[in-house]
Enzyme design. Sequence first.
Site: not given
Ligand code: GLY
Ligand code: MN
Ligand code: MN
Length: 434
Positions: A36, A239, A256, A267, A346, A350, A357, A380, A384, A401, A403
């Site tokens: 529900d 993540h 983030d 972002d 990474h 993006h 994304h 970004e 790490y 990071r 970004e």
């Molecule tokens: N917050 C998702 C990324 O930075 O790609």
């Molecule tokens: Mn991002």
């Molecule tokens: Mn991000």
Amino acid sequence: MTDIDVYARRRASLLAQMQCGIAIVPTAPERVRNRDSEYLYRFDSYFYYLCGFREAEAVLVLVAGAEPQSILFCREKNPERETWDGFRYGPEAAREAFGVDAAHPIGQLDEKLPTLLANQPALYYAPGTDPDWDARVMRWLNQVRAQSRTGISAPHSIYDVRAALDEMRLIKDEHELALMRRAAAISAKAHERAMRATRPGRMEYEIEAELLYEFRRHGAQFPAYWPIVAGGANACVLHYSDNNARLEDGALLLIDAGCELDGYASDITRTYPINGKFGGAQKDVYELVLAAQAAAIGATRPGANWDAPHEAAVRVLAQGMIDFGLCQGSLDRVLEAGDYKRFYMHRTGHWLGLDVHDAGEYKQDGKWRPLLAGMTLTVEPGCYIRPADDVPKAYWNIGVRIEDDVLVTKDGCEVITVETPKSIAAIEALVGNG
Ligand code: GLY
Ligand code: MN
Ligand code: MN
């Protein structure tokens, strides 16, 4: 230009590219979370891009040709359901409000679609998004095929409608940019609020709550993705989403987080000391990532290829890793061997837009595509450093990071998240000061 005109212009552009045939673009289904209780509803980005309609149970049908037509199927008015769940436009009001040529009750979809598909040369659709829709579209096609002895033909060609829409969505129009700037400004305020609220002993989720509060109080409907609020070693989990640890004196906090406003994402990542003062090694890594980001932003301009900002960031980061004793040998060797990936695993950005994304290919004909004015992307870089015997101890558990969201302009780029505090001086002045 009103909102109606913006969406009409996008539909006209898709219809012109189709030349002939029919496009079927359903919005997203509602999803049950548990008994529900449903997940907060979010429309499908392609559907919304073409008509701005936010209700569930809706489908946009576009018929190309000499007299192009936009047809919306949506829920009917229903006083009882509206008493429980809230306002619905109903087809008549939706036709007017969203500027489509016709609107019908969603309940008539199965009856009307075979007729609309009849004798159309091509079908544009997004196969594979939802098995229920795939089955339904195939059923309609088979119903048309079943009439072949009466001289009616079904579409001979089926195209993925996303190919054209992705290219359109890559170049943001003024309407989109205005929303993205507002989303960016709200997220900037949220990061500033988080900085002010941070001090040793608070919990990650308390800071998450500050972010969500600031998003919502400025009218953003959602976080664009679940915020990462990662203190100390948690910053090295890319993540990380538990957001339930205590913030320790002497450690860094990586956040983030970005809001979604009227469908458009922001972002932003910032990293800062929980006690308001960067330690020596923390400062080294922060300044390195800041320099990598500056290099990447400097490489973001029309004509440069998609990978140029990443390459620029990686060069700076790899040299820093050598200087800190994290990587060994010459810069060329570290780049060639990819040793830097142990600490920067990474990519540097993006596309950003309706989806965090966002839609759009990164390569064309096997090559990184050139950046063009109007594209929006994140920049970004990060670093790490997990504990290991061959890593100098001073750097253990430092995860940084930085970004920002960037618009490619005619002669370079513009950082649309520029209001988010980033310099060491600005950050140290704010953290804990609230
Ligand atoms: N917050 C998702 C990324 O930075 O790609
Ligand atoms: Mn991002
Ligand atoms: Mn991000």
